[in-house]
Design a protein around this motif. Structure first.
Motif, mmCIF file in Angstrom:
data_model
loop_
_atom_site.group_PDB
_atom_site.id
_atom_site.type_symbol
_atom_site.label_atom_id
_atom_site.label_comp_id
_atom_site.label_asym_id
_atom_site.label_seq_id
_atom_site.Cartn_x
_atom_site.Cartn_y
_atom_site.Cartn_z
ATOM 1 N N VAL A 36 55.148 31.641 21.251
ATOM 2 C CA VAL A 36 56.248 30.652 21.320
ATOM 3 C C VAL A 36 55.948 29.367 22.160
ATOM 4 O O VAL A 36 54.920 29.205 22.939
ATOM 5 C CB VAL A 36 57.647 31.026 22.078
ATOM 6 C CG1 VAL A 36 58.239 32.246 21.088
ATOM 7 C CG2 VAL A 36 57.347 31.677 23.357
ATOM 8 N N ILE A 69 65.013 31.859 14.472
ATOM 9 C CA ILE A 69 65.469 31.288 15.726
ATOM 10 C C ILE A 69 65.649 32.600 16.614
ATOM 11 O O ILE A 69 66.701 32.956 16.824
ATOM 12 C CB ILE A 69 66.429 30.486 15.775
ATOM 13 C CG1 ILE A 69 66.339 29.295 14.571
ATOM 14 C CG2 ILE A 69 66.878 29.544 17.196
ATOM 15 C CD1 ILE A 69 67.538 28.327 14.401
ATOM 16 N N ILE A 77 60.593 28.193 20.350
ATOM 17 C CA ILE A 77 60.540 28.133 18.797
ATOM 18 C C ILE A 77 59.058 29.160 18.671
ATOM 19 O O ILE A 77 58.049 29.147 19.385
ATOM 20 C CB ILE A 77 60.494 27.392 17.934
ATOM 21 C CG1 ILE A 77 59.492 26.291 18.260
ATOM 22 C CG2 ILE A 77 61.739 26.730 17.984
ATOM 23 C CD1 ILE A 77 59.474 25.041 17.420
ATOM 24 N N THR A 130 60.341 23.015 21.913
ATOM 25 C CA THR A 130 60.808 21.796 20.992
ATOM 26 C C THR A 130 62.281 21.288 21.488
ATOM 27 O O THR A 130 62.991 22.052 22.301
ATOM 28 C CB THR A 130 60.936 22.431 19.909
ATOM 29 O OG1 THR A 130 60.861 21.143 18.730
ATOM 30 C CG2 THR A 130 62.019 23.229 19.380
ATOM 31 N N ASP A 137 65.878 20.201 20.657
ATOM 32 C CA ASP A 137 66.930 20.551 19.437
ATOM 33 C C ASP A 137 68.086 20.105 19.931
ATOM 34 O O ASP A 137 68.357 19.556 21.138
ATOM 35 C CB ASP A 137 66.834 22.150 19.190
ATOM 36 C CG ASP A 137 67.453 22.407 17.791
ATOM 37 O OD1 ASP A 137 67.968 21.645 17.195
ATOM 38 O OD2 ASP A 137 67.389 23.713 17.865
ATOM 39 N N ARG A 153 64.310 24.368 23.518
ATOM 40 C CA ARG A 153 64.600 25.724 22.802
ATOM 41 C C ARG A 153 63.033 26.222 22.516
ATOM 42 O O ARG A 153 62.138 25.535 22.374
ATOM 43 C CB ARG A 153 65.066 25.531 21.377
ATOM 44 C CG ARG A 153 65.157 26.818 20.611
ATOM 45 C CD ARG A 153 65.800 26.626 19.209
ATOM 46 N NE ARG A 153 67.145 25.941 18.977
ATOM 47 C CZ ARG A 153 67.965 26.816 19.501
ATOM 48 N NH1 ARG A 153 68.063 28.238 19.943
ATOM 49 N NH2 ARG A 153 69.444 26.185 19.328
#
Length: 307
Positions: A14, A54, A5, A17, A19, A3
């Motif tokens: 951004v 998010i 973030i 990461t 998740d 994802r």
């Protein structure tokens, strides 16, 4: 799953990461995201991200888990979606009322460019009422919403004048059906029945002055990031009976509007302006260029997954 973030760093807004895969609510389908399109407004949120932000509202991909309540498309269906958040990821949970099925003729890249900008354009024109035979002035026409508005309004019979910064962008908007293009709102040859204003700052009062008596200005953005100042006496002495309306596109369900946009694309009546398509590994650079207006129309990022 991976994802994107927020980092809080404007130079690289951004990062990836790991998740957990989202667990859909009963009225949500789980989508394997193939492509997503950031919007310029989202880049502003990344400058000083709030805790828990998010991002991600415009996606296209494949249903891998249908909604438990039986609504919406079944597993294996290609879709375009407009989730409230979380679309910049390998998987996203999307309410079924915010999904539309995709025909084979519409790719995931093209579909991902549709939701926020396309829905905004459709709903703006509904707010404006019938535009056939009316003169429409559109400011900030080079962005994603502007391209859709130009083609949809012209297709509905409006005489559209667009305000855009450069000659190449003007040429493209003329090709999409605009009747005239100017680089300064003050040079627009009015008066206009409807003004669709998205820049704010000094552009709003200038656009307002071009209204015909009884005309309507619909204010739907502030791309200049500069507050607008209106002088009551200038307004009072301007177009008699003019109206200023606030507009915001939001308000689910979105599925019907998404289906309309998909149908128009399939039938060759709407042509998304995608200036850049990149692997999502280049998301940070793309977001900076989008924020700094180095991208015309839409940018689409792909996750490398294909259905």
């Amino acid at each position: 799953m991976k994802r994107l973030i927020p980092t809080g760093d404007p130079a690289r807004p951004v990062e990836f990461t790991e998740d957990t895969t989202p667990v859909p609510a009963p009225d949500e389908a789980l989508i394997r995201v193939e492509a997503f399109a950031p919007n310029r407004g989202e880049t502003f949120l990344l400058e000083r991200p709030k805790p828990g932000l998010i991002p991600g509202k415009d996606i296209a991909g494949l249903v891998v888990q249908a909604a438990a309540d039986g609504s919406g498309p079944q597993a294996g269906t290609r879709v375009v979606g407009h989730p409230p958040k979380g679309g910049w990821a390998e998987y996203a949970a999307v309410p079924t009322h915010s999904l539309a099925e995709l025909p084979d003729a519409v790719s995931s890249v093209v579909a991902a460019a549709l939701p926020l900008a396309g829905i905004t354009a459709l709903r703006l024109l509904r707010t404006a009422g019938g535009v056939a035979g009316r003169r429409v002035l559109l400011t900030g026409a080079s962005g994603g919403v502007g391209h859709y508005l130009t083609e949809l309004a012209a297709g509905a019979g409006a005489e559209v004048t667009v305000v855009t910064a450069t000659e190449p962008r003007a040429e493209r908007l003329l090709a999409l059906g605009a009747a005239a293009a100017v680089h300064d709102v003050a040079k627009a040859e009015g008066p206009f029945d409807v003004v669709l204003e998205s820049t704010g700052g000094a552009g709003l009062p200038a656009a307002l002055s071009h209204l015909t008596p009884g005309g309507t200005l619909i204010w739907f953005g502030q791309a200049s990031r500069t507050p607008a100042t209106l002088d009551f006496f200038d307004f009072f002495s301007g177009p008699e009976g003019a109206t200023i309306r606030h507009f915001h596109y939001a308000g689910a369900p979105y599925g019907r509007d998404l289906a309309t946009l998909v149908r128009l694309v399939r039938d060759g009546r709407l042509h998304p302006e995608i200036d850049r398509t990149e692997d999502w590994a280049k998301a940070a650079e793309t977001l900076v260029d989008l924020r700094e207006r180095r991208i015309r129309g839409k940018a689409v990022l792909t996750t490398g997954v294909r259905s």
